[in-house]
Design an enzyme around this catalytic site. Structure first.
Site: not given
Ligand code: 13P
Length: 254
Positions: A9, A11, A99, A101, A171, A177, A217
């Protein structure tokens, strides 16, 4: 044997040139290497790159493309949005839905996500449905109830044949992150719980056939251990999917 997936992803990252360099490296890797029989790699770039990437990856059955979001309506006056028919029409295979976010910054509710899933499914897009609790919920030991509610309100109205088309990504928000990965025991426990909820609703066969990804992560140094858990079928990777040097070793972790 159920499908293993490593999905990147991206983003809202990478300029066009950078996106091209990264996707070229992944395509070259897929061309030159034998990917495990039941394993698939998915790239979820920003929407502006979807068409080009869908075309570039079209010849490779094991390399597929996901959008990061879609609107629940098929068309209409929704300035700035993209619909499932549009994504499907340019050769996109999957769409990430729910997601954390999107839930947090764009106020997407379980009900809206339910509608997005229906729109995706009726347009031949496979939803990658994300669920996950924040730190406060885990600290209060409410994480299983919270995930059960997310699944119930967004997914469990689906017919068995529909949910069979979905991928679930667990997740935990506290791991996204942050560099703070769920331990393999924490991931396995939650994945097993999610699978048991699906089994209760749809039966064991369907539950055992569903791919459940871990995200948060995930990186080359922990992917092997996470993916070796019996109910962890791969990963949804954020930061580490932005460089081929990190993403390829994760693909090789199975
Ligand atoms: P990270 O791998 O940067 O923690 O993000 C995970 C994520 O949100 C994948 O959709």
């Amino acid at each position: 044997m159920r499908k293993h997936i490593v999905a990147g992803n991206w983003k809202m990252n990478l300029l066009a040139q950078e996106a091209e360099t990264l996707s070229n490296a992944i395509v070259a890797y897929i061309k030159q290497n034998q990917i495990e029989e039941n394993t698939e790699v998915i790239l979820a770039p920003p929407a502006i790159y979807l068409k080009e990437l869908a075309e570039a990856t079209e010849p490779f059955a094991k390399l597929n493309i996901a959008a990061q979001n879609c609107h629940q309506a098929a068309s209409g006056a929704f300035t700035g949005e993209l619909s499932a028919p549009m994504l499907s029409n340019i050769g996109v295979d999957y769409v990430i839905i729910g997601h954390s976010e999107r839930r947090l910054y764009f106020q997407e509710s379980n009900e809206v996500l339910r509608q997005k899933i229906l729109s995706a499914l009726s347009n031949d897009l496979q939803p990658i449905f994300c669920c996950g609790e924040d730190e406060a919920i885990r600290d209060q030991d409410q994480h299983e109830d919270f995930i059960a509610q997310q699944l119930k309100e967004s997914l469990f109205d689906l017919e068995a044949s529909e949910i069979a088309q979905c991928v679930i990504a667990y997740e935990p928000i506290w791991a996204i992150g942050t560099g703070k990965t769920a331990s393999s025991e924490q991931a396995q426990k939650m994945h097993h719980f999610i699978r048991s909820l699906i089994a209760k609703q749809y039966g064991n066969d369907l539950a055992n056939s569903m791919t459940i990804l871990y995200g948060g992560s995930c990186k080359p140094s922990n992917a092997k251990e996470l993916f070796s858990q019996p109910d962890v079928d791969g990963g949804l990777i954020g930061g580490a999917s932005l460089s081929a040097d990190q993403f390829i070793p994760i693909i090789e972790s199975f």
